[in-house]
Design a protein around this motif. Structure first.
Motif, mmCIF file in Angstrom:
data_model
loop_
_atom_site.group_PDB
_atom_site.id
_atom_site.type_symbol
_atom_site.label_atom_id
_atom_site.label_comp_id
_atom_site.label_asym_id
_atom_site.label_seq_id
_atom_site.Cartn_x
_atom_site.Cartn_y
_atom_site.Cartn_z
ATOM 1 N N SER A 153 -13.273 18.108 11.959
ATOM 2 C CA SER A 153 -14.715 18.373 12.016
ATOM 3 C C SER A 153 -15.169 19.690 11.416
ATOM 4 O O SER A 153 -14.495 20.712 11.546
ATOM 5 C CB SER A 153 -15.194 18.334 13.470
ATOM 6 O OG SER A 153 -14.711 17.203 14.144
ATOM 7 N N THR A 163 -18.363 15.321 14.414
ATOM 8 C CA THR A 163 -17.692 14.504 15.414
ATOM 9 C C THR A 163 -18.558 14.349 16.651
ATOM 10 O O THR A 163 -19.117 15.332 17.167
ATOM 11 C CB THR A 163 -16.340 15.139 15.812
ATOM 12 O OG1 THR A 163 -15.436 15.020 14.714
ATOM 13 C CG2 THR A 163 -15.731 14.434 17.005
ATOM 14 N N LEU A 223 -17.243 11.085 12.809
ATOM 15 C CA LEU A 223 -16.085 10.627 13.568
ATOM 16 C C LEU A 223 -16.455 10.496 15.036
ATOM 17 O O LEU A 223 -17.046 11.407 15.617
ATOM 18 C CB LEU A 223 -14.928 11.627 13.412
ATOM 19 C CG LEU A 223 -13.727 11.461 14.341
ATOM 20 C CD1 LEU A 223 -12.957 10.184 14.020
ATOM 21 C CD2 LEU A 223 -12.802 12.678 14.248
ATOM 22 N N ALA A 261 -10.701 15.882 17.014
ATOM 23 C CA ALA A 261 -11.992 16.528 16.779
ATOM 24 C C ALA A 261 -11.823 17.826 15.992
ATOM 25 O O ALA A 261 -12.568 18.100 15.041
ATOM 26 C CB ALA A 261 -12.681 16.806 18.109
#
Length: 231
Positions: free
Chosen positions: A185, A32, A173, A181
């Motif tokens: 992630s 992310t 992302l 997040a």
């Protein structure tokens, strides 16, 4: 290593947008890019997808197919919701699309609507499914859940997390939402307010599908203290 960006720089009219950015991504990894609006996150995705050419640095991409979910829906106006998704699939399967539409709250009648007949949230779910069912081995997501309510966001995140784990698909992302997040992630890259300089990195060993509410809240409290991006 399947994707590598090494010391990448990008500028517009001599204004540096990305400075000395590096990233390595392998199959099955989700990373992310976390930072406020205007910090260069989207530019990095555009460089990976070859929509932008960096001024300096090296980009090596060995993924076979990239699916890029833009901030805007970008559905083709002359195609129905169903046909928008079928167009991007390696093996078009109408029944498969209809099944997945149902999973995200889209009825069968919605599949035969044109983009102008869809609400903003419906169009966003169709765009998500177009990326999700494309058969890509690298998925780029640019703030994919903005404007969706929390329950619907959780459904999409869980669907995607399961697919990424089972198929060893890689994902990048872009978000400025702490919870997204942590939910998605393997690694979060904290970017500076300008020029996408990596200020810090946080990694998570627990699979996204195994992260419950308690895990997510604790991870947010520990790693994102004083860092809030909702803009």
């Amino acid at each position: 290593m399947v994707l590598e960006l090494k010391n990448v720089e990008f500028e517009i009219l001599k204004e540096k947008i990305v400075k000395d950015f590096s990233l390595v991504l392998n199959y099955g990894e989700t990373k992310t890019l976390f930072g406020p609006s205007g910090c260069g996150k989207t530019t990095i995705l555009r460089i990976i997808s070859k929509l932008e050419i960096p001024k300096k640095g090296i980009v090596v991409n060995k993924f076979k197919k990239i699916s890029y979910l833009f901030q805007e829906n970008r559905l083709l106006d002359n195609l129905t919701a169903l046909d928008n998704v079928l167009l991007c699939m390696n093996k078009p399967d109408e029944n498969l699309v209809l099944e997945h539409f149902n999973l995200v709250g889209l009825e069968k009648k919605d599949a035969y609507k044109y983009p102008y007949e869809l609400s903003g949230g419906m169009a966003k779910r169709v765009s998500f499914m177009r990326a999700y069912l494309s058969g890509a081995d690298l998925i780029l997501l640019d703030e994919p859940f903005v404007g969706l309510d929390m329950d619907l966001r959780n459904i999409l995140v869980n669907l995607l997390a399961k697919k990424l784990e089972e198929k060893s698909i890689a994902c990048i992302l872009v978000t400025h939402d702490r919870f997204e997040a942590v939910m998605m992630s393997d690694e979060v890259l904290f970017l500076s307010k300008k020029q996408a300089v990596v200020k810090n990195k946080v990694t998570f060993d627990t699979l996204p599908s195994k992260r419950d509410i308690a895990f997510i809240q604790k991870a947010v409290d520990i790693n994102f203290k004083g860092v809030i991006y909702y803009d």
